[in-house]
Write a protein that holds these residues in place. Sequence first.
Motif, mmCIF file in Angstrom:
data_model
loop_
_atom_site.group_PDB
_atom_site.id
_atom_site.type_symbol
_atom_site.label_atom_id
_atom_site.label_comp_id
_atom_site.label_asym_id
_atom_site.label_seq_id
_atom_site.Cartn_x
_atom_site.Cartn_y
_atom_site.Cartn_z
ATOM 1 N N ARG A 77 -19.109 40.480 44.359
ATOM 2 C CA ARG A 77 -17.652 40.560 44.532
ATOM 3 C C ARG A 77 -16.984 40.803 43.179
ATOM 4 N NH1 ARG A 77 -14.481 36.375 43.707
ATOM 5 N NH2 ARG A 77 -16.088 34.817 44.154
ATOM 6 N N LEU A 78 -17.420 40.062 42.174
ATOM 7 C CA LEU A 78 -16.828 40.208 40.838
ATOM 8 C C LEU A 78 -17.128 41.585 40.250
ATOM 9 C CD1 LEU A 78 -17.611 36.717 39.254
ATOM 10 C CD2 LEU A 78 -15.405 37.545 40.078
ATOM 11 N N VAL A 79 -18.381 42.008 40.352
ATOM 12 C CA VAL A 79 -18.759 43.313 39.789
ATOM 13 C C VAL A 79 -18.004 44.435 40.500
ATOM 14 C CG1 VAL A 79 -20.644 44.975 39.570
ATOM 15 C CG2 VAL A 79 -21.038 42.599 38.994
ATOM 16 N N THR A 80 -17.923 44.332 41.821
ATOM 17 C CA THR A 80 -17.227 45.376 42.588
ATOM 18 C C THR A 80 -15.772 45.464 42.148
ATOM 19 O OG1 THR A 80 -18.675 44.999 44.481
ATOM 20 C CG2 THR A 80 -16.614 46.163 44.907
ATOM 21 N N GLY A 81 -15.143 44.325 41.962
ATOM 22 C CA GLY A 81 -13.748 44.317 41.517
ATOM 23 C C GLY A 81 -13.586 45.001 40.177
ATOM 24 N N LYS A 82 -14.516 44.740 39.263
ATOM 25 C CA LYS A 82 -14.451 45.376 37.948
ATOM 26 C C LYS A 82 -14.687 46.881 38.042
ATOM 27 C CE LYS A 82 -13.957 43.113 34.296
ATOM 28 N NZ LYS A 82 -12.642 43.060 33.624
ATOM 29 N N LEU A 83 -15.702 47.270 38.826
ATOM 30 C CA LEU A 83 -16.019 48.698 38.923
ATOM 31 C C LEU A 83 -14.876 49.483 39.564
ATOM 32 C CD1 LEU A 83 -19.793 48.663 39.944
ATOM 33 C CD2 LEU A 83 -18.803 49.142 37.709
ATOM 34 N N ARG A 84 -14.168 48.844 40.480
ATOM 35 C CA ARG A 84 -13.068 49.553 41.143
ATOM 36 C C ARG A 84 -11.981 49.952 40.158
ATOM 37 N NH1 ARG A 84 -10.565 46.691 46.143
ATOM 38 N NH2 ARG A 84 -9.066 48.363 45.821
ATOM 39 N N THR A 85 -11.892 49.238 39.047
ATOM 40 C CA THR A 85 -10.863 49.583 38.064
ATOM 41 C C THR A 85 -11.316 50.714 37.144
ATOM 42 O OG1 THR A 85 -11.638 47.986 36.428
ATOM 43 C CG2 THR A 85 -10.050 47.190 38.057
ATOM 44 N N SER A 86 -12.609 51.022 37.153
ATOM 45 C CA SER A 86 -13.083 52.033 36.203
ATOM 46 C C SER A 86 -13.739 53.249 36.871
ATOM 47 C CB SER A 86 -14.085 51.408 35.226
ATOM 48 O OG SER A 86 -15.162 50.834 35.927
ATOM 49 N N VAL A 87 -14.133 53.116 38.125
ATOM 50 C CA VAL A 87 -14.775 54.244 38.806
ATOM 51 C C VAL A 87 -13.746 54.907 39.724
ATOM 52 C CG1 VAL A 87 -16.620 54.931 40.397
ATOM 53 C CG2 VAL A 87 -17.012 53.075 38.754
ATOM 54 N N PRO A 88 -13.456 56.182 39.491
ATOM 55 C CA PRO A 88 -12.462 56.834 40.341
ATOM 56 C C PRO A 88 -12.988 57.049 41.763
ATOM 57 C CG PRO A 88 -13.395 58.408 38.771
ATOM 58 C CD PRO A 88 -13.983 57.073 38.448
ATOM 59 N N LEU A 89 -12.176 56.677 42.727
ATOM 60 C CA LEU A 89 -12.533 56.871 44.136
ATOM 61 C C LEU A 89 -11.463 57.736 44.786
ATOM 62 C CD1 LEU A 89 -13.508 53.188 45.059
ATOM 63 C CD2 LEU A 89 -15.075 55.095 44.635
ATOM 64 N N PRO A 90 -11.843 58.555 45.743
ATOM 65 C CA PRO A 90 -10.835 59.396 46.408
ATOM 66 C C PRO A 90 -9.916 58.539 47.272
ATOM 67 C CG PRO A 90 -12.921 59.539 47.572
ATOM 68 C CD PRO A 90 -13.176 58.704 46.345
ATOM 69 N N ASP A 91 -8.691 58.998 47.475
ATOM 70 C CA ASP A 91 -7.876 58.253 48.434
ATOM 71 C C ASP A 91 -8.326 58.627 49.850
ATOM 72 O OD1 ASP A 91 -5.511 60.583 47.648
ATOM 73 O OD2 ASP A 91 -6.046 60.274 49.748
#
Lengths: 130, 68
Positions: A77-91
């Motif tokens: 959960r923690l890692v995913t939260g961090k990665l979401r701020t740095s890995v661009p995802l499509p809307d």
Amino acid sequence: MGPRLRNEPEDRNGGTGPRPGRPSDAELRAKYLEYCSARLSEVFLSLSDEHTYRILEEAAGEAGEDLASLGFQSKMRLVTGKLRTSVPLPDFDAWAEEYLRHPERFEPMLLGLWKDAVESDEDGGGTEEA
Amino acid sequence: MPDTRAVELVLQLPADMAESVEEVTLRDPEYLGRLIRVGLARRAVFQELRRSLTFPATTDSLPAERSA
């Protein structure tokens, strides 16, 4: 009614109801989530153990949690939260349009995690693990 | 190194695939463990995104309508 391709004509009845063979909105959303999780997992798995630990330490510190006492799910959960701020995802809309045009480009990336999510949504259930 | 412990798995696979699993396990005993870690990481990230990502209430309208 979920995303429809821009400039896509209405169905033969002149309505905007679900089209035969078109995935339901719940299926599209679940597949989008699985696509995003594949992207984030790819980055996560490419990290060295040291880098992963640093991210975990930082995230746990920000969340005020004790890293040593956290289990696998909590760490993810923690890692995913961090990665979401740095890995661009499509809307979602852009992804759904692309998926509807070329599902064959996306299906090989999906392991089928989306199926449980669709069934759970249709049953009115929530997430399996909080 | 985190604490580890053994887990026994019994899988039903097509016979030729089962043979491949046995062959891979003999050649690289750590391989299936790595594979399972990849799968579990994917699943955990999916669960977390499912919990935390919200779709806008307007998701149910058409992109074309929203961008108009």
